[in-house]
Each structure stands twice: as structure tokens, then as C-alpha cells.
Design a protein around this motif. Structure first.
Motif, PDB file in Angstrom:
ATOM      1  N   VAL A  84       0.701  -1.032   0.151  1.00  0.00           N
ATOM      2  CA  VAL A  84       0.057  -0.140   0.087  1.00  0.00           C
ATOM      3  C   VAL A  84       0.844   1.232   0.002  1.00  0.00           C
ATOM      4  O   VAL A  84       1.580   1.395   0.745  1.00  0.00           O
ATOM      5  CB  VAL A  84      -1.042   0.046   1.335  1.00  0.00           C
ATOM      6  CG1 VAL A  84      -1.753   1.357   1.287  1.00  0.00           C
ATOM      7  CG2 VAL A  84      -1.856  -1.247   1.254  1.00  0.00           C
ATOM      8  N   LEU A  85       0.568   2.100  -1.013  1.00  0.00           N
ATOM      9  CA  LEU A  85       1.530   3.292  -1.004  1.00  0.00           C
ATOM     10  C   LEU A  85       0.572   4.547  -1.339  1.00  0.00           C
ATOM     11  O   LEU A  85      -0.232   4.713  -2.171  1.00  0.00           O
ATOM     12  CB  LEU A  85       2.462   3.267  -2.197  1.00  0.00           C
ATOM     13  CG  LEU A  85       3.041   4.772  -2.627  1.00  0.00           C
ATOM     14  CD1 LEU A  85       3.941   4.968  -1.292  1.00  0.00           C
ATOM     15  CD2 LEU A  85       4.087   4.542  -3.554  1.00  0.00           C
ATOM     16  N   HIS A  86       0.297   5.250  -0.248  1.00  0.00           N
ATOM     17  CA  HIS A  86      -0.670   6.508  -0.251  1.00  0.00           C
ATOM     18  C   HIS A  86       0.149   7.803  -0.325  1.00  0.00           C
ATOM     19  O   HIS A  86       0.877   8.055   0.732  1.00  0.00           O
ATOM     20  CB  HIS A  86      -1.533   6.394   0.800  1.00  0.00           C
ATOM     21  CG  HIS A  86      -2.763   5.613   0.739  1.00  0.00           C
ATOM     22  ND1 HIS A  86      -3.785   5.825   0.037  1.00  0.00           N
ATOM     23  CD2 HIS A  86      -2.752   4.494   1.306  1.00  0.00           C
ATOM     24  CE1 HIS A  86      -4.518   4.711  -0.007  1.00  0.00           C
ATOM     25  NE2 HIS A  86      -4.039   3.893   1.007  1.00  0.00           N
ATOM     26  N   LEU A  87       0.334   8.681  -1.536  1.00  0.00           N
ATOM     27  CA  LEU A  87       0.823   9.898  -1.764  1.00  0.00           C
ATOM     28  C   LEU A  87      -0.030  10.854  -1.972  1.00  0.00           C
ATOM     29  O   LEU A  87       0.649  11.790  -2.415  1.00  0.00           O
ATOM     30  CB  LEU A  87       2.067   9.690  -2.608  1.00  0.00           C
ATOM     31  CG  LEU A  87       3.251   8.787  -2.253  1.00  0.00           C
ATOM     32  CD1 LEU A  87       4.297   8.753  -3.424  1.00  0.00           C
ATOM     33  CD2 LEU A  87       3.797   8.853  -0.882  1.00  0.00           C
ATOM     34  N   SER A  88      -1.197  10.745  -1.695  1.00  0.00           N
ATOM     35  CA  SER A  88      -2.338  11.677  -2.156  1.00  0.00           C
ATOM     36  C   SER A  88      -2.066  13.024  -1.539  1.00  0.00           C
ATOM     37  O   SER A  88      -1.848  12.933  -0.463  1.00  0.00           O
ATOM     38  CB  SER A  88      -3.807  11.010  -2.364  1.00  0.00           C
ATOM     39  OG  SER A  88      -4.110  10.579  -0.823  1.00  0.00           O
ATOM     40  N   LEU A 108      -2.295   1.797  -5.005  1.00  0.00           N
ATOM     41  CA  LEU A 108      -1.256   3.021  -5.331  1.00  0.00           C
ATOM     42  C   LEU A 108      -2.440   4.121  -5.558  1.00  0.00           C
ATOM     43  O   LEU A 108      -3.031   4.161  -6.400  1.00  0.00           O
ATOM     44  CB  LEU A 108      -0.906   2.649  -6.687  1.00  0.00           C
ATOM     45  CG  LEU A 108       0.181   3.832  -7.121  1.00  0.00           C
ATOM     46  CD1 LEU A 108       1.215   4.452  -6.077  1.00  0.00           C
ATOM     47  CD2 LEU A 108       0.924   3.482  -8.653  1.00  0.00           C
ATOM     48  N   ASN A 109      -1.953   5.113  -4.603  1.00  0.00           N
ATOM     49  CA  ASN A 109      -2.832   6.375  -4.629  1.00  0.00           C
ATOM     50  C   ASN A 109      -1.919   7.525  -4.686  1.00  0.00           C
ATOM     51  O   ASN A 109      -1.410   7.915  -3.652  1.00  0.00           O
ATOM     52  CB  ASN A 109      -3.847   6.515  -3.361  1.00  0.00           C
ATOM     53  CG  ASN A 109      -4.917   7.336  -3.362  1.00  0.00           C
ATOM     54  OD1 ASN A 109      -4.800   8.293  -4.223  1.00  0.00           O
ATOM     55  ND2 ASN A 109      -5.742   7.434  -2.411  1.00  0.00           N
ATOM     56  N   LEU A 132      -6.019   1.670  -7.971  1.00  0.00           N
ATOM     57  CA  LEU A 132      -5.249   2.547  -8.605  1.00  0.00           C
ATOM     58  C   LEU A 132      -6.147   3.567  -8.869  1.00  0.00           C
ATOM     59  O   LEU A 132      -6.837   4.137  -9.676  1.00  0.00           O
ATOM     60  CB  LEU A 132      -4.679   2.074 -10.291  1.00  0.00           C
ATOM     61  CG  LEU A 132      -3.840   3.097 -10.922  1.00  0.00           C
ATOM     62  CD1 LEU A 132      -2.609   3.333 -10.248  1.00  0.00           C
ATOM     63  CD2 LEU A 132      -3.545   2.532 -12.508  1.00  0.00           C
ATOM     64  N   ASP A 133      -5.516   5.000  -8.166  1.00  0.00           N
ATOM     65  CA  ASP A 133      -6.161   6.141  -8.125  1.00  0.00           C
ATOM     66  C   ASP A 133      -5.153   7.379  -8.546  1.00  0.00           C
ATOM     67  O   ASP A 133      -4.435   7.442  -7.785  1.00  0.00           O
ATOM     68  CB  ASP A 133      -6.565   6.350  -6.918  1.00  0.00           C
ATOM     69  CG  ASP A 133      -7.595   7.741  -6.810  1.00  0.00           C
ATOM     70  OD1 ASP A 133      -7.416   8.583  -7.817  1.00  0.00           O
ATOM     71  OD2 ASP A 133      -8.406   8.008  -5.741  1.00  0.00           O
ATOM     72  N   LEU A 244     -11.544   3.917  -0.411  1.00  0.00           N
ATOM     73  CA  LEU A 244      -9.757   4.106  -0.588  1.00  0.00           C
ATOM     74  C   LEU A 244      -9.571   5.010  -1.326  1.00  0.00           C
ATOM     75  O   LEU A 244      -8.277   5.308  -0.987  1.00  0.00           O
ATOM     76  CB  LEU A 244      -9.747   2.419  -1.360  1.00  0.00           C
ATOM     77  CG  LEU A 244      -9.989   1.204  -0.845  1.00  0.00           C
ATOM     78  CD1 LEU A 244     -10.027   0.134  -1.793  1.00  0.00           C
ATOM     79  CD2 LEU A 244      -9.165   0.848   0.499  1.00  0.00           C
ATOM     80  N   THR A 245     -10.214   5.598  -2.182  1.00  0.00           N
ATOM     81  CA  THR A 245      -9.519   6.808  -3.129  1.00  0.00           C
ATOM     82  C   THR A 245     -10.027   8.186  -2.650  1.00  0.00           C
ATOM     83  O   THR A 245      -9.413   9.218  -3.356  1.00  0.00           O
ATOM     84  CB  THR A 245     -10.095   6.663  -4.450  1.00  0.00           C
ATOM     85  OG1 THR A 245     -11.549   6.613  -4.777  1.00  0.00           O
ATOM     86  CG2 THR A 245      -9.676   5.033  -5.064  1.00  0.00           C
TER      87      THR A 245
END
Length: 261
Positions: A84-88, A108-109, A132-133, A244-245
Motif C-alpha cells: 500500500v502506497l498513499h501519496l495523495s 497505489l494512490n 489505482l487512483d 480507498l480513493t
């Protein structure tokens, strides 16, 4: 508040600092941590170029909802176990590293940044992405052919970019899509695919609003989206998948969700 820890133990496996008022530079990463969450703070630095070496054993990493700037370093691809990679919700610029979608990554966000260029073409045959966002950036070009390698993909959100091309027929019958968001781009042509055969039977939310589509989907295409015909609670579905997004959708009175404006 400035945050500058200098004595994080080398045996720390979980570091959760989310939803505080921490600011300044990004704190150092514990060398063997499997979960690191810096989200919802006020950090405003760039990501260190060598961050990948600090995430060598990480499974979950979130820096979402801060003020991080600069590029996403290619070294992040060295995090081979990351799921899980959240950089949003930051201010990242530059391109998406071509190697970012490794075999282990499931979520991947990168939503709501200032990323430009194209969606990388290098999705591996072992792609395990489920979400995928890439919405709310400045991405151009078409949906890459290699995305069809991500056969487990359930949520695809590329809304509010500057992308073009046609409806992604190259993805049909390749994945178990439940949510497809392409709104606010420059896609054109026909909605749906010619010679359509059971495309995305699990699809329940489709948002194609604010594009340049000129032809409605074939009638059999709508019939094949059988999951939309089920008696499902749309609010529960949106919470489960779109949560999630971080998307927001208008209230829906029935179990179908179409946006073809």
C-alpha cells in the motif's frame, strides 16, 4: 510543530503519526518498519532521494494529506514488499516513476497532486494492483496497454486529468473491475466496445462525465454489466471501494451508478 526524532529504535516495526499537527521536514524512517503512516499532518519537505532504501521491508507507507513537494524519487521502486502506497493530497510534481507498480503493490494512490506526463507503460505481468487512483493531476496520453496485466484491478480512477484516447477496450475481460472513473478528461469516440462479450461483469460504478464521447454504449454492453442490476446498497459500495480513493459521489436513489454526461 517541528518534528525531529533522532533516537528512533532500530527495532521499531510500526510508526503511526497520522492526524497530528507535525510540520517541517519529513521525519527519518525506522530502518526495519513494516508500517509507516505520516498522513494528515503539515510536513512540507521533499522526499529524500534515497527513500527506497529506508522502505526495504515496508508493507504500508502513507504520506497523504500533507504539503510534500518535489518529485517522487525513483528509489521508491526499491521497496519490493510494499503493498500500500498513499501519496495523495500533496503537491508532488514531475512524472510518475516508470517502475512504481511492482509485483507486490496492491494499492497505489497518487490522487490530487500536480503530477504530469503519462501513466507509465511498464505494468508487469505479475501486477497485483487492486486499486489505482491517479485522479486530479495533470496526466496526459491514453490508458497504457500494459495495464491489462493488472488482472486483479477492482478500482480504476483516472478522473480529472488531461488524458485522451478511446474507451479502454484493451482492458476488457482482463480484470474484475467494480469501479471505473474517467470523468473530466478528453476521451472520445464510443462508450463501450464493439463485439462486446461479457465485459466487466462485476462493474457497479461508471463515471464518464465531462469528456468528448460521441456515441452511447451498445445496449448489450449495459446488459452485460449485470452487477449494476443487483439489489445492492450503493452507499455501502461507495464506502467500501471509493473510500480507498477519497472520492465523493452524489447520492443515488437506486442501485445503479452511471455518469455519462
Amino acid at each position: 510543530m517541528e518534528f525531529g526524532p533522532h533516537n528512533l529504535t532500530s527495532t521499531l516495526s510500526l510508526l503511526d503519526l497520522h492526524s497530528n499537527k507535525l510540520g517541517g521536514k519529513m521525519p527519518p524512517l525506522p530502518p526495519f518498519a513494516t508500517l509507516v503512516d505520516y498522513s494528515r499532518n503539515k510536513f512540507n519537505s521533499c522526499i529524500p532521494d534515497d527513500i527506497g532504501s529506508s522502505l526495504s521491508g515496508a508493507i504500508f507507507f502513507s504520506m497523504s494529506d500533507n504539503n510534500f513537494q518535489g518529485n517522487i524519487p525513483e528509489s521508491i521502486c526499491q521497496a519490493r514488499y510494499l503493498q500500500v502506497l498513499h501519496l495523495s493530497d500533496n503537491s508532488f510534481t514531475g512524472i510518475i516513476p516508470p517502475c512504481i507498480a511492482n509485483a507486490s503493490l496492491m494499492v497505489l494512490n497518487l490522487r490530487n497532486n500536480n503530477l504530469s506526463g503519462y501513466i507509465p507503460e511498464g505494468f508487469p505481468r505479475t501486477c497485483g494492483l487492486k486499486t489505482l487512483d491517479l485522479s486530479q493531476n495533470q496526466l496526459q496520453g491514453s490508458i497504457p496497454l500494459s495495464l491489462s496485466n493488472c488482472t486483479k484491478l477492482e478500482v480504476l480512477n483516472i478522473g480529472n486529468n488531461q488524458m485522451n484516447g478511446s474507451f479502454p477496450c484493451h482492458l476488457k475481460n482482463k480484470m474484475d473491475l467494480r469501479v471505473l472513473v474517467m470523468r473530466g478528461n478528453k476521451f472520445s469516440g464510443q462508450i463501450g466496445c464493439p463485439e462486446n462479450h461479457a465485459i466487466w461483469n462485476l462493474l457497479q460504478i461508471v463515471d464518464l462525465a465531462n469528456n468528448a464521447f460521441s456515441k452511447m454504449p451498445p445496449e448489450d454492453c449495459l446488459h452485460n454489466w449485470k452487477a449494476m442490476q443487483a439489489n445492492n446498497d450503493i452507499n455501502r459500495l461507495q464506502q467500501k471501494y471509493l473510500g480507498l480513493t477519497g472520492l465523493f459521489y452524489e447520492d443515488c436513489e437506486d442501485s445503479h451508478s452511471f455518469h455519462f454526461h
